[in-house]
Design a protein around this motif. Structure first.
Motif, PDB file in Angstrom:
ATOM      1  N   MET A  60      -1.777  -1.830  -1.641  1.00  0.00           N
ATOM      2  CA  MET A  60      -1.218  -0.571  -2.117  1.00  0.00           C
ATOM      3  C   MET A  60      -1.563   0.576  -1.168  1.00  0.00           C
ATOM      4  N   LYS A  61      -2.798   0.610  -0.719  1.00  0.00           N
ATOM      5  CA  LYS A  61      -3.204   1.668   0.212  1.00  0.00           C
ATOM      6  C   LYS A  61      -2.402   1.589   1.504  1.00  0.00           C
ATOM      7  N   ASP A  62      -2.219   0.377   2.026  1.00  0.00           N
ATOM      8  CA  ASP A  62      -1.431   0.204   3.253  1.00  0.00           C
ATOM      9  C   ASP A  62       0.020   0.621   3.043  1.00  0.00           C
ATOM     10  N   LEU A  63       0.607   0.274   1.903  1.00  0.00           N
ATOM     11  CA  LEU A  63       1.991   0.655   1.627  1.00  0.00           C
ATOM     12  C   LEU A  63       2.158   2.173   1.575  1.00  0.00           C
ATOM     13  N   ILE A  64       1.215   2.846   0.946  1.00  0.00           N
ATOM     14  CA  ILE A  64       1.283   4.307   0.876  1.00  0.00           C
ATOM     15  C   ILE A  64       1.188   4.918   2.269  1.00  0.00           C
ATOM     16  N   VAL A  65       0.285   4.400   3.093  1.00  0.00           N
ATOM     17  CA  VAL A  65       0.162   4.893   4.466  1.00  0.00           C
ATOM     18  C   VAL A  65       1.447   4.644   5.233  1.00  0.00           C
ATOM     19  N   TRP A  66       1.985   3.431   5.145  1.00  0.00           N
ATOM     20  CA  TRP A  66       3.195   3.085   5.893  1.00  0.00           C
ATOM     21  C   TRP A  66       4.399   3.915   5.461  1.00  0.00           C
ATOM     22  N   MET A  67       4.506   4.215   4.176  1.00  0.00           N
ATOM     23  CA  MET A  67       5.693   4.926   3.686  1.00  0.00           C
ATOM     24  C   MET A  67       5.562   6.440   3.743  1.00  0.00           C
ATOM     25  N   VAL A  72       6.817  -6.075  -5.413  1.00  0.00           N
ATOM     26  CA  VAL A  72       5.688  -5.846  -4.502  1.00  0.00           C
ATOM     27  C   VAL A  72       4.418  -5.519  -5.286  1.00  0.00           C
ATOM     28  N   LEU A  73       4.542  -4.683  -6.309  1.00  0.00           N
ATOM     29  CA  LEU A  73       3.359  -4.237  -7.053  1.00  0.00           C
ATOM     30  C   LEU A  73       2.701  -5.345  -7.861  1.00  0.00           C
ATOM     31  N   TYR A  74       3.495  -6.291  -8.345  1.00  0.00           N
ATOM     32  CA  TYR A  74       2.944  -7.287  -9.271  1.00  0.00           C
ATOM     33  C   TYR A  74       3.009  -8.725  -8.778  1.00  0.00           C
ATOM     34  N   LYS A  75       3.454  -8.961  -7.544  1.00  0.00           N
ATOM     35  CA  LYS A  75       3.597 -10.332  -7.051  1.00  0.00           C
ATOM     36  C   LYS A  75       2.270 -11.095  -7.010  1.00  0.00           C
ATOM     37  N   ASP A  76       1.241 -10.490  -6.465  1.00  0.00           N
ATOM     38  CA  ASP A  76      -0.043 -11.185  -6.301  1.00  0.00           C
ATOM     39  C   ASP A  76      -1.146 -10.563  -7.142  1.00  0.00           C
ATOM     40  N   GLY A  77      -0.782  -9.948  -8.236  1.00  0.00           N
ATOM     41  CA  GLY A  77      -1.764  -9.285  -9.092  1.00  0.00           C
ATOM     42  C   GLY A  77      -1.222  -7.929  -9.492  1.00  0.00           C
ATOM     43  N   ASP A  78      -2.024  -7.144 -10.130  1.00  0.00           N
ATOM     44  CA  ASP A  78      -1.605  -5.838 -10.609  1.00  0.00           C
ATOM     45  C   ASP A  78      -2.077  -4.769  -9.634  1.00  0.00           C
ATOM     46  N   GLU A  79      -1.308  -4.549  -8.581  1.00  0.00           N
ATOM     47  CA  GLU A  79      -1.660  -3.558  -7.572  1.00  0.00           C
ATOM     48  C   GLU A  79      -1.528  -2.132  -8.087  1.00  0.00           C
ATOM     49  N   TYR A  80      -0.770  -1.936  -9.150  1.00  0.00           N
ATOM     50  CA  TYR A  80      -0.594  -0.594  -9.699  1.00  0.00           C
ATOM     51  C   TYR A  80      -1.858  -0.136 -10.421  1.00  0.00           C
ATOM     52  N   THR A  81      -2.401  -0.994 -11.266  1.00  0.00           N
ATOM     53  CA  THR A  81      -3.598  -0.645 -12.029  1.00  0.00           C
ATOM     54  C   THR A  81      -4.861  -0.804 -11.194  1.00  0.00           C
TER      55      THR A  81
END
Length: 81
Positions: free
Chosen positions: A67-74, A52-61
């Motif tokens: 990433m913001k939506d995932l944090i809200v959802w989880m 999930v973090l790296y499929k379409d780019g570097d969402e971690y860095t």
């Protein structure tokens, strides 16, 4: 042997390998092994997070909307168990 590929061709080939790897992971997860299920589940979940973090780019860095939506959802609006 040196291959001359464009960036897009290289990404397409890598994505094909990723799809094959996921098929192997899913197939192997159905076969009982000597590895305890807890350990196998931890490794599988870590693999899912990395995907999930790296499929379409570097969402971690480079934190974006995904990433913001995932944090809200989880963490903020989790599904009740």
């Amino acid at each position: 042997m040196v291959l001359q590929l464009t960036r897009e061709e290289a990404c397409d080939e890598l994505n094909k390998e990723i799809v094959k790897a996921w098929k192997d992971i899913n197939k192997e997860s159905l076969i009982p092994t000597q590895v305890p299920m807890l350990v196998a589940r931890i490794v599988l979940n870590f693999t899912r997070v990395i995907d999930v973090l790296y499929k379409d780019g570097d969402e971690y860095t480079h934190v974006g909307k995904l990433m913001k939506d995932l944090i809200v959802w989880m963490l903020i609006d989790p599904v009740p168990m």
